[in-house]
Scaffold this motif. Structure first.
Motif, mmCIF file in Angstrom:
data_model
loop_
_atom_site.group_PDB
_atom_site.id
_atom_site.type_symbol
_atom_site.label_atom_id
_atom_site.label_comp_id
_atom_site.label_asym_id
_atom_site.label_seq_id
_atom_site.Cartn_x
_atom_site.Cartn_y
_atom_site.Cartn_z
ATOM 1 N N PRO A 1 -43.904 39.311 -30.300
ATOM 2 C CA PRO A 1 -44.948 38.429 -29.368
ATOM 3 C C PRO A 1 -46.741 38.107 -29.326
ATOM 4 O O PRO A 1 -47.191 38.801 -29.997
ATOM 5 C CB PRO A 1 -45.001 38.629 -28.218
ATOM 6 N N GLY A 2 -46.460 36.516 -28.902
ATOM 7 C CA GLY A 2 -48.053 36.328 -29.955
ATOM 8 C C GLY A 2 -48.287 35.648 -31.258
ATOM 9 O O GLY A 2 -49.445 35.644 -31.347
ATOM 10 N N PHE A 3 -47.914 36.101 -32.073
ATOM 11 C CA PHE A 3 -48.178 35.757 -33.477
ATOM 12 C C PHE A 3 -48.468 33.975 -33.423
ATOM 13 O O PHE A 3 -49.321 33.778 -34.722
ATOM 14 C CB PHE A 3 -47.491 37.155 -33.841
ATOM 15 N N VAL A 4 -47.218 33.728 -32.897
ATOM 16 C CA VAL A 4 -47.643 32.141 -32.705
ATOM 17 C C VAL A 4 -47.288 31.948 -31.402
ATOM 18 O O VAL A 4 -46.271 32.220 -30.588
ATOM 19 C CB VAL A 4 -46.634 31.252 -33.793
ATOM 20 N N ARG A 5 -47.312 30.811 -30.748
ATOM 21 C CA ARG A 5 -47.604 30.473 -29.564
ATOM 22 C C ARG A 5 -46.832 29.238 -29.339
ATOM 23 O O ARG A 5 -46.293 29.161 -28.285
ATOM 24 C CB ARG A 5 -49.407 30.051 -28.695
ATOM 25 N N ARG A 6 -47.079 28.468 -30.413
ATOM 26 C CA ARG A 6 -46.277 27.471 -29.956
ATOM 27 C C ARG A 6 -45.034 27.285 -31.769
ATOM 28 O O ARG A 6 -45.190 27.772 -32.659
ATOM 29 C CB ARG A 6 -46.689 26.008 -30.302
ATOM 30 N N ALA A 7 -43.800 26.897 -31.244
ATOM 31 C CA ALA A 7 -42.630 27.064 -32.256
ATOM 32 C C ALA A 7 -41.364 26.150 -32.408
ATOM 33 O O ALA A 7 -41.032 26.146 -31.035
ATOM 34 C CB ALA A 7 -42.121 28.871 -32.408
ATOM 35 N N ASP B 1 -42.444 40.126 -23.746
ATOM 36 C CA ASP B 1 -42.858 39.774 -22.775
ATOM 37 C C ASP B 1 -44.010 38.262 -23.095
ATOM 38 O O ASP B 1 -44.946 38.653 -24.263
ATOM 39 C CB ASP B 1 -44.796 39.994 -21.440
ATOM 40 N N LEU B 2 -42.980 37.377 -23.907
ATOM 41 C CA LEU B 2 -43.321 35.994 -24.037
ATOM 42 C C LEU B 2 -44.198 35.442 -23.264
ATOM 43 O O LEU B 2 -43.762 34.023 -23.594
ATOM 44 C CB LEU B 2 -41.788 35.686 -25.072
ATOM 45 N N THR B 3 -44.510 35.369 -22.772
ATOM 46 C CA THR B 3 -45.336 34.761 -21.366
ATOM 47 C C THR B 3 -46.171 33.796 -22.063
ATOM 48 O O THR B 3 -47.011 34.800 -22.356
ATOM 49 C CB THR B 3 -45.522 35.059 -20.480
ATOM 50 N N GLY B 4 -46.646 32.868 -21.848
ATOM 51 C CA GLY B 4 -47.216 31.949 -22.940
ATOM 52 C C GLY B 4 -46.875 31.266 -24.151
ATOM 53 O O GLY B 4 -47.604 30.573 -24.973
ATOM 54 N N THR B 5 -45.462 31.670 -24.542
ATOM 55 C CA THR B 5 -45.204 31.023 -26.265
ATOM 56 C C THR B 5 -43.794 30.191 -25.497
ATOM 57 O O THR B 5 -43.806 30.215 -24.744
ATOM 58 C CB THR B 5 -44.637 32.065 -26.278
ATOM 59 N N SER B 6 -44.779 29.085 -26.072
ATOM 60 C CA SER B 6 -43.259 27.695 -26.208
ATOM 61 C C SER B 6 -42.888 27.661 -27.291
ATOM 62 O O SER B 6 -43.226 27.191 -28.045
ATOM 63 C CB SER B 6 -44.239 26.577 -25.726
ATOM 64 N N VAL B 7 -41.264 27.124 -26.583
ATOM 65 C CA VAL B 7 -40.541 27.265 -27.649
ATOM 66 C C VAL B 7 -39.544 25.696 -27.325
ATOM 67 O O VAL B 7 -39.110 25.761 -26.863
ATOM 68 C CB VAL B 7 -39.301 28.337 -28.291
#
Length: 512
Positions: free
Chosen positions: A431-437, A453-459
């Motif tokens: 988690p967190g290595f990239v924030r948008r995918a 926990d992937l809070t803050g990640t947008s996919v």
């Protein structure tokens, strides 16, 4: 028939090093850049004198990162360029200053020769020859020492006498002196074809660092067509006539199997660029489908003095495409099964025309097909390999932030099919290595999903309405959403293939 060499075409695996050598070191002018006429995904560069004159032209097909070939029987083995008598010392010093590999000096046919190697290993001979000088661009090389024109090429033939007779009869060259195993053929202007007896040599293998063909001159298209008619009467070799836009060309293999092109002197390279602007614009062949998409897939480079990407040796092979009006966003691209680092560039460019694109190449291969991780059968995935490559992808994103100073807030990852599968797994494992995918046509490939926990990640997930793998894509969406990621799912009217709906959907999402 006009006698002489029109151009020589070779193959390079490193476009930037090639430009630096032929423009920066030798002082030639880049006079044209195009997509390949046989393959529009292949960049084709033309170097020459200032006016792009026949007799000065050296062209390269760019097989970026391609495998090396081997010069042998049935190929051109050496390229010779004429310099003024007395200039060998200047060029030897220049080669040492520019760290160009020197193989030494010798005497050939009464002329002093300095042998060099270009970055792909091609033998380039600088020959002190009293030939008429063409006008080279004004750079740091004194005019008295500048390259004058092509001196000649060496052909390796297992049937030397037949090759010599064929070239003399049909292309306006006449027999000259013989030295050791080499029979020299001389044109009206003085450039030469050296036919070396290659009986017993290994056969040539095409690849980077080898020549594709040598082209001899014809006055015009009518003369090329007349030559085609004459050669077809022999019924000894297939001939192919083509309109190459800047010249008309005919391809034929001589008895020793070297590919010979007959090229007309006109209409020339100022057909679509003025003389002072030659080589500045990338052109695509007239029949290229979606030419703008093809341009994005071609490798970029900088002329001496211009900005260029200094590539780092990182975990994954990769390539950048930077638009003229880049907005600071970078989209990292993970191709599908059987693809490469350029496959998704047209899609990403349509979605975000001002984004810099970073194409990655997967490291796994199965039956010669490029992939991102191993599988044991249909939908049976190597879990250990998935975790290993997910860690490698995480490490790569850390590397690029340092190596290329990429802003993590403006970096987006986009994968398709197998590439989307790894990207989805990596989001769950690291988690967190990239924030948008953006995941197009993904499936869930992890047998066990960690509670991260992937809070803050947008996919954004794009699924095909009729895709047989759609349920597995929806399963991945649920797993990401359940771990705190903001997930948007959109259905497009297709199966597993990409569609025209994907780019607009991605573009809209990137703006949110």
């Amino acid at each position: 028939m006009t006698s002489g060499i029109h151009h020589v075409t070779l193959i390079t695996g490193n476009v930037q090093a090639n430009v630096d050598f032929y423009v920066g070191f030798l002082g030639l002018r880049l006079v044209k850049r195009t997509g390949g006429y046989e393959d529009a995904r292949q960049l084709h560069l033309f170097y020459g004198d200032y006016a792009a004159s026949p007799g000065s032209l050296i062209t390269f097909l760019v097989w970026q990162g391609g495998s090396s070939g081997q010069a042998g029987a049935g190929q051109v083995s050496e390229l010779a360029l004429a310099i003024a008598p007395g200039s060998i010392g200047y060029w030897l010093e220049r080669a040492l200053t520019h760290q160009v590999k020197v193989e030494g000096t010798s005497q050939e046919f009464g002329e002093t020769v300095l042998r060099l190697r270009d970055p792909d290993g091609v033998i380039v001979k600088l020959v002190s020859a009293n030939l008429p000088a063409l006008t080279m661009p004004e750079i740091d090389i004194p005019a008295d020492h500048a390259i004058r024109r092509i001196r000649g090429v060496t052909l390796l033939s297992e049937v030397q006498e037949e090759t010599t007779a064929f070239l003399s009869r049909h292309f306006g060259f006449h027999p000259g002196p013989t030295e050791g195993p080499i029979q020299r053929l001389v044109s009206e202007v003085g450039d030469v074809l050296d036919i070396r007896d290659a009986a017993g040599f290994w056969p040539g293998a095409p690849g980077t660092g080898t020549a594709d063909h040598v082209a001899v001159r014809a006055n015009d298209a009518a003369e090329v067509e007349a030559t085609a008619i004459e050669l077809r009467k022999l019924n000894s070799s297939l001939t192919n006539l083509h309109d190459r836009q800047y010249f008309t060309s005919l391809y034929v293999r001589e008895p020793g199997n070297v590919l010979i092109e007959v090229a007309s002197d006109g209409p020339g390279f100022t057909l679509d660029e003025t003389l002072d602007k030659l080589g500045q614009t990338l052109f695509m062949p007239p029949d290229t489908p979606d030419p703008e998409a093809m341009k994005v897939m071609l490798p970029q480079f900088g002329l001496p003095g211009e900005e260029r990407v200094v590539y780092r040796d990182l975990i994954y092979k990769h390539r950048f495409f930077t638009p003229e009006d880049a907005d600071g966003t970078t989209i990292a691209l993970l191709h599908g099964t059987g693809g490469d680092e350029t496959d998704l560039m047209p899609l990403a460019h349509r979605a975000a025309p001002k984004a810099t694109l970073l194409g990655l190449r997967g490291r796994s291969t199965e039956s010669g097909v490029q992939r991102w991780f191993r599988s044991f059968g249909p939908s049976i995935f190597d879990q250990k390999d998935i975790r290993f490559e997910s860690g490698a992808l995480d490490a790569f994103f850390q590397e690029i932030r340092s190596a290329y100073r990429l802003d993590p807030e403006k970096t987006v990852a986009l994968g398709y099919s197998n590439g989307a599968n790894l990207l989805g797994a990596a989001l769950l494992l690291n988690p967190g290595f990239v924030r948008r995918a953006v995941l197009t046509r993904p499936v869930m490939v992890l047998d066990a999903v960690p509670e991260t926990d992937l809070t803050g990640t947008s996919v954004l997930i794009l699924l095909g309405k009729t895709d047989a793998f759609r349920p597995q894509g929806e399963k991945l969406a649920d797993a990401l959403r359940n771990r705190g990621a903001e997930v948007g799912v959109r259905l497009v009217a297709t199966g597993h293939d990409l569609s025209d709906e994907d780019a607009p959907a991605i573009g809209d999402w990137l703006l949110t």
